[in-house]
Design a protein around this motif. Structure first.
Motif, short mmCIF file in Angstrom:
data_model
loop_
_atom_site.label_atom_id
_atom_site.label_comp_id
_atom_site.label_asym_id
_atom_site.label_seq_id
_atom_site.Cartn_x
_atom_site.Cartn_y
_atom_site.Cartn_z
N HIS A 41 0.85 -1.19 0.00
CA HIS A 41 0.00 0.00 0.00
C HIS A 41 0.89 1.24 0.00
O HIS A 41 1.98 1.23 0.59
CB HIS A 41 -0.89 -0.02 1.25
N PRO A 42 0.48 2.33 -0.67
CA PRO A 42 1.32 3.54 -0.68
C PRO A 42 1.73 4.01 0.72
O PRO A 42 2.83 4.52 0.91
CB PRO A 42 0.44 4.57 -1.39
N LEU A 43 0.83 3.84 1.71
CA LEU A 43 1.15 4.30 3.06
C LEU A 43 2.22 3.46 3.75
O LEU A 43 2.73 3.85 4.79
CB LEU A 43 -0.12 4.28 3.92
N ASP A 44 2.58 2.33 3.15
CA ASP A 44 3.56 1.45 3.78
C ASP A 44 4.98 2.01 3.74
O ASP A 44 5.83 1.57 4.51
CB ASP A 44 3.55 0.07 3.11
N ASP A 45 5.26 2.94 2.85
CA ASP A 45 6.64 3.42 2.69
C ASP A 45 6.70 4.94 2.74
O ASP A 45 6.46 5.63 1.75
CB ASP A 45 7.21 2.92 1.36
N PRO A 46 7.00 5.50 3.93
CA PRO A 46 7.08 6.96 4.06
C PRO A 46 8.23 7.58 3.29
O PRO A 46 8.29 8.80 3.14
CB PRO A 46 7.24 7.17 5.57
N THR A 47 9.17 6.77 2.80
CA THR A 47 10.27 7.32 2.02
C THR A 47 9.82 7.73 0.62
O THR A 47 10.51 8.50 -0.05
CB THR A 47 11.44 6.32 1.89
N THR A 48 8.66 7.21 0.18
CA THR A 48 8.20 7.50 -1.18
C THR A 48 6.82 8.15 -1.22
O THR A 48 6.44 8.71 -2.25
CB THR A 48 8.14 6.21 -2.02
N TYR A 49 6.04 8.08 -0.12
CA TYR A 49 4.69 8.65 -0.13
C TYR A 49 4.49 9.51 1.10
O TYR A 49 4.72 9.07 2.23
CB TYR A 49 3.62 7.56 -0.18
N LEU A 50 4.06 10.75 0.89
CA LEU A 50 3.79 11.68 1.99
C LEU A 50 2.28 11.83 2.15
O LEU A 50 1.61 12.36 1.27
CB LEU A 50 4.43 13.04 1.71
N PRO A 51 1.72 11.36 3.26
CA PRO A 51 0.27 11.48 3.44
C PRO A 51 -0.14 12.92 3.72
O PRO A 51 0.68 13.75 4.13
CB PRO A 51 0.00 10.59 4.66
N SER A 52 -1.41 13.20 3.51
CA SER A 52 -1.94 14.51 3.90
C SER A 52 -1.78 14.68 5.41
O SER A 52 -1.64 13.71 6.15
CB SER A 52 -3.42 14.62 3.52
N PRO A 105 10.65 13.33 2.56
CA PRO A 105 9.52 13.97 1.86
C PRO A 105 8.86 15.07 2.69
O PRO A 105 8.48 16.13 2.16
CB PRO A 105 8.56 12.81 1.59
N SER A 106 8.72 14.84 4.00
CA SER A 106 8.08 15.84 4.86
C SER A 106 8.99 17.04 5.09
O SER A 106 8.51 18.18 5.16
CB SER A 106 7.70 15.20 6.20
N ILE A 107 10.29 16.82 5.22
CA ILE A 107 11.23 17.94 5.38
C ILE A 107 11.12 18.88 4.19
O ILE A 107 11.06 20.11 4.34
CB ILE A 107 12.67 17.43 5.51
N VAL A 108 11.09 18.32 3.00
CA VAL A 108 11.01 19.13 1.78
C VAL A 108 9.67 19.86 1.69
O VAL A 108 9.61 21.03 1.30
CB VAL A 108 11.21 18.24 0.53
N ALA A 109 8.58 19.18 2.09
CA ALA A 109 7.24 19.75 1.90
C ALA A 109 6.79 20.65 3.04
O ALA A 109 6.03 21.61 2.82
CB ALA A 109 6.22 18.62 1.73
N ASP A 110 7.23 20.39 4.27
CA ASP A 110 6.64 21.05 5.44
C ASP A 110 7.46 22.19 6.00
O ASP A 110 7.02 22.85 6.94
CB ASP A 110 6.39 20.01 6.54
N TYR A 111 8.64 22.44 5.47
CA TYR A 111 9.42 23.60 5.90
C TYR A 111 9.35 24.67 4.82
O TYR A 111 9.47 24.36 3.63
CB TYR A 111 10.88 23.22 6.16
N PRO A 112 9.18 25.94 5.18
CA PRO A 112 9.08 27.02 4.18
C PRO A 112 10.44 27.43 3.64
O PRO A 112 10.99 28.47 3.99
CB PRO A 112 8.41 28.15 4.97
N TRP A 113 10.99 26.62 2.76
CA TRP A 113 12.34 26.86 2.24
C TRP A 113 12.45 28.21 1.54
O TRP A 113 13.52 28.84 1.55
CB TRP A 113 12.73 25.74 1.28
N GLU A 114 11.36 28.66 0.94
CA GLU A 114 11.40 29.94 0.22
C GLU A 114 11.67 31.12 1.15
O GLU A 114 12.05 32.20 0.68
CB GLU A 114 10.08 30.15 -0.54
#
Length: 459
Positions: free
Chosen positions: A40-51, A240-249
């Motif tokens: 299942h996609p949720l099985d691997d947090p290295t490749t899938y970032l849940p909402s 995936p969460s580091i990239v998505a959840d921190y405001p790098w801009e």
């Protein structure tokens, strides 16, 4: 008769599962099933970032289940349960090392199950040993007994198949059990019971060595590769969460320096999402040759035009990249070390900062297990938007915090490190002339603790 705690947990679990179901549907994911032979996609947090809503609903569900178990399980059963848990680790290791996991994944009908007699014949093993081991794994949800003494992989066990993340995360260091057995003696009876030195830990006692754990690992190449693989996956779980959840801009520095950046996986992901940055991966001399080769293979253009550099640096030495041009990442570095050594590492980076620079400490934040500091469930479901009952759970999420608390004990026994609470992070950061400017919770077990120079201390 009122059953306040039982009623609260039942209501909270129902709310969590309803939210989980809705978030899975909203994310257009397949239903969860233990009968499925497909990952299942949720099985691997290295490749899938849940909402965010899905991440929180799953965490809350697990917390409720753990609290419910604590409430209704007898203390004597709980004792036996905990003591026998270590056998579950040994049993999954056995399935991997014998090749049984890979064999069960390759059969024509993986959901049908394979007789233990067939496994015993295939791998020249004793079926009377294989059956109890497989049943122990079944109790932990890794396999199913499809009929008497026939076994099939559960969906989650596919992570243990050769090449998958769980296989690399599941390292077994020879003598590891000895460290665990040593803990009570080390803490209460040994000459080192009051020492916080990385040279005086349960590790040195168990392995009968004067070497710090990291030095011992480097001198033992048979464990170096599997441990490096383990650490790589451990880091990848939060990438995936580091990239998505921190405001790098919002970073005002053009260059990001990843201190102890290993093989450069995190920096690569950041550059993919934010190509306006330049980046430097720093690590020890014996690591950078491999990292340089990997980066030249994966990002030849960035290496050629100077966007990405790899350089040797020991973070116990002064940081050579100085000034407003640089911000720094310390991922899974600080928890490795006691306060004295952690202060040295952080202090070197702090002295290199300009006013616009930031240090991003990426590590776990331990939450004190204080019942009075309860967490409102409603505040966690950021994506749901619905107004519902305000159930409350302990702020540490009960059994859902076992990875954090377990990691803290592991780091303590290995090198006298720990997972720090926010209060402990604040004390450490302040002692280095820094201040915490923000803490960003991630859809992972880690958080980003953003630090800057404390200019107020200079006034």
């Amino acid at each position: 008769m009122a059953h306040a705690e039982l009623n609260r947990l039942q209501a909270c679990l129902s709310f969590a599962l309803d939210t989980l179901r809705k978030e899975i549907d909203n994310s257009q994911l397949p239903p969860l099933s233990q009968q499925s032979s497909v990952a299942h996609p949720l099985d691997d947090p290295t490749t899938y970032l849940p909402s965010t809503g899905l991440f929180e609903a799953r965490r809350l569900s697990l917390a409720c289940l753990g609290e419910l178990k604590n409430l209704i399980q007898s203390p004597l059963d709980k004792i036996m349960d905990e003591r026998f848990t270590i056998y579950g680790v040994a049993c999954t290791d056995t399935l991997i090392k014998t090749g049984i996991i890979d064999y069960l994944s390759d059969v024509p009908n993986p959901s049908q199950g394979v007789p233990a007699a067939e496994l015993a014949s295939k791998f020249e093993l004793d079926s009377q040993k294989i059956v109890p081991i497989l049943r122990c794994c079944a109790a932990s949800g890794w396999v199913r007994e499809t009929r008497d003494s026939s076994f099939a992989l559960n969906r989650c066990a596919r992570t243990f198949i050769e090449g998958n993340a769980g296989r690399r995360l599941n390292f077994s260091m020879p003598g590891f059990m000895s460290i665990i057995e040593t803990i009570p003696h080390w803490v209460a009876e040994s000459d080192w019971k009051l020492s916080r030195s990385p040279e005086q830990t349960a590790f040195q006692i168990a392995f009968k060595t004067p070497l710090v754990a990291f030095s011992w690992i480097i001198e033992n190449p048979d464990v170096l590769v599997p441990i490096a693989d383990h650490l790589q996956v451990f880091g990848d779980m939060s990438t995936p969460s580091i990239v998505a959840d921190y405001p790098w801009e919002q970073l005002q520095t053009p260059v990001i320096v990843d201190c102890g950046g290993g093989e450069g996986g995190l920096i690569s992901s950041i550059l993919d999402a934010h190509p306006s940055f330049r980046a430097i991966v720093q690590d020890m001399e014996n690591v950078v040759a491999l990292t340089s080769s990997i980066m030249e293979d994966r990002r030849p253009r960035d290496v050629a035009n100077g966007v990405l550099k790899v350089e040797p640096h020991d973070f116990f030495q002064p940081q050579p990249r100085i000034g407003n041009e640089y911000s720094f990442i310390l991922r899974h570095i600080m928890h490795d070390w006691p306060d004295k050594e952690a202060t040295t590492i952080l202090g070197h980076v702090a002295r290199a900062l300009g006013p616009k620079s930031r240090i991003l400490i990426i590590d776990m934040v331990a939450v004190p297990n204080v019942d009075s500091t309860a967490t409102s469930v409603q505040s966690l479901m950021l994506d749901s938007g619905a107004k519902g009952p305000d159930y409350r759970i302990p702020s540490h999420f009960g059994s859902a915090s076992r990875i954090v608390s377990g990691s803290s004990v592991h780091m303590m026994t290995m090198i006298n490190g720990c997972e720090r609470s926010l209060r402990e992070w604040e004390k450490l950061v302040k002692g280095c002339g820094l201040r915490i400017t923000n803490v960003y919770p991630l859809r992972a077990h880690t958080s980003i603790i953003e630090c800057a120079l404390d200019t107020r201390a200079l006034l």
